[in-house]
Design a protein around this motif. Structure first.
Motif, mmCIF file in Angstrom:
data_model
loop_
_atom_site.group_PDB
_atom_site.id
_atom_site.type_symbol
_atom_site.label_atom_id
_atom_site.label_comp_id
_atom_site.label_asym_id
_atom_site.label_seq_id
_atom_site.Cartn_x
_atom_site.Cartn_y
_atom_site.Cartn_z
ATOM 1 N N LEU A 76 1.840 0.598 0.860
ATOM 2 C CA LEU A 76 2.883 0.723 1.879
ATOM 3 C C LEU A 76 2.998 -0.565 2.696
ATOM 4 O O LEU A 76 4.105 -1.025 3.008
ATOM 5 N N ALA A 77 1.823 -1.143 3.042
ATOM 6 C CA ALA A 77 1.828 -2.391 3.807
ATOM 7 C C ALA A 77 2.470 -3.513 2.989
ATOM 8 O O ALA A 77 3.259 -4.307 3.519
ATOM 9 N N ALA A 78 2.124 -3.569 1.694
ATOM 10 C CA ALA A 78 2.711 -4.598 0.833
ATOM 11 C C ALA A 78 4.222 -4.405 0.709
ATOM 12 O O ALA A 78 4.987 -5.363 0.757
ATOM 13 N N LEU A 79 4.627 -3.138 0.569
ATOM 14 C CA LEU A 79 6.058 -2.835 0.478
ATOM 15 C C LEU A 79 6.771 -3.210 1.770
ATOM 16 O O LEU A 79 7.872 -3.774 1.745
ATOM 17 N N GLU A 80 6.119 -2.907 2.911
ATOM 18 C CA GLU A 80 6.714 -3.235 4.211
ATOM 19 C C GLU A 80 6.851 -4.751 4.369
ATOM 20 O O GLU A 80 7.901 -5.236 4.818
ATOM 21 N N ASN A 81 5.787 -5.484 4.001
ATOM 22 C CA ASN A 81 5.845 -6.944 4.098
ATOM 23 C C ASN A 81 6.929 -7.522 3.198
ATOM 24 O O ASN A 81 7.664 -8.435 3.597
#
Length: 237
Positions: A76-81
Motif C-alpha cells: 500500500l505504501a509503495a502504491l501510495e508513493n
C-alpha cells in the motif's frame, strides 16, 4: 481318622487354589492398572504435545498474519508513493502546458511629470507610473528588469519644442536595441520609437540619451496634451 485327614487335605488344596486364584486375579488387576497407567501417561503426554502444537500453531499463524499485514502495508505504501509520484509528474506536465499556453502578465507604463533638459549618456527617468504589472519597473532609476525570459516589446515617446532635436535609444544592458531621432518644430511634435527583444530573466532595459543638451528645455511635458512615456510588455514566454 483317615477320612478326616483326607477332608483336611482337600480343604487345604481348595484353599491353596483359592489363594492362587486370588493372587492370579490380583496379578491381572495389577497388570490392568499398569496398562491403564501407561495409557494415562501416554494420554498426558499427548495432551502436552497437543498444547505445545497448539501454542506453536497460534504463534505461526500470528507471525504469518503479521507478515501478511506488513506485506500489505508495504504494498500500500509503495502504491501510495507511486501514485503521489505519478500525480506530481502530471501536475508538472500540466504546469508546463499552462506555462506554454498562458503568458505571465508583465507590463508597465510610466511618464515624465515635468519638462526636462537631458545630456548625452543620461538615462531618462520616468517617475510617474501609470501601471506596473509584475513590479519590474523602478520609478527611481527608470530601469526595467526582466522578471522572466521571453519576448518583450518596448516603446518610448518624446515631445520636443522650439525646433530642438534629441537622439534616444532603448538599451538592453549596454546594447542598443533601437535608436530614434526626435525633432521638435513649432507645433511641439511628438514621436515614438519601439523595439521587440528576446530577453532572459535579469536583463535591464532603459532609455538612454545618445545626443542631447543639458541646457534649455528639450523635452516638453504637458499633462493635458503631451506625454513623454516609456512602456514595455511581455508578449510571449
Amino acid at each position: 481318622m483317615v477320612r478326616i485327614e483326607f477332608q483336611m487335605e482337600r480343604m487345604k488344596t481348595e484353599m491353596e487354589q483359592s489363594v492362587k486364584a486370588v493372587e492370579n486375579m490380583k496379578t491381572g488387576t495389577d497388570d490392568t492398572l499398569k496398562a491403564f497407567d501407561s495409557k494415562l501417561e501416554t494420554y498426558d503426554e499427548n495432551v502436552l504435545r497437543m498444547k505445545a502444537f497448539e501454542t506453536k500453531l497460534a504463534k505461526t499463524v500470528s507471525e504469518k498474519h503479521q507478515e501478511h499485514d506488513k506485506d500489505i502495508d508495504e504494498k500500500l505504501a509503495a502504491l501510495e508513493n507511486k501514485t503521489v509520484e505519478t500525480l506530481d509528474k502530471k501536475i508538472q506536465e500540466l504546469q508546463a502546458i499552462k506555462d506554454d499556453v498562458f503568458t505571465t502578465t508583465v507590463a508597465f507604463k510610466a511618464r515624465l511629470d515635468s519638462n526636462i533638459a537631458v545630456a548625452t549618456g543620461q538615462t531618462v527617468v520616468f517617475p510617474t507610473v501609470l501601471f506596473n504589472e509584475g513590479d519590474s519597473y523602478n520609478r527611481g532609476t527608470g530601469k526595467f528588469t526582466t522578471p522572466v525570459s521571453g519576448t518583450y516589446m518596448f516603446t518610448m515617446a518624446f515631445c520636443l519644442k522650439n525646433i530642438q532635436t534629441l537622439v534616444a535609444g532603448i538599451m538592453v544592458d549596454h546594447k542598443k536595441y533601437t535608436v530614434t531621432l526626435f525633432y521638435g518644430d513649432g507645433n511641439n511634435e511628438c514621436l515614438t520609437g519601439d523595439t521587440v527583444a528576446m530577453l532572459t530573466a535579469g536583463q535591464v532595459v532603459r532609455v538612454e540619451v545618445l545626443a542631447g543638451s543639458s541646457t534649455g528645455r528639450i523635452i516638453n511635458q504637458d499633462d493635458s496634451y503631451r506625454w513623454n512615456t516609456f512602456s514595455g510588455v511581455l508578449i510571449h514566454r
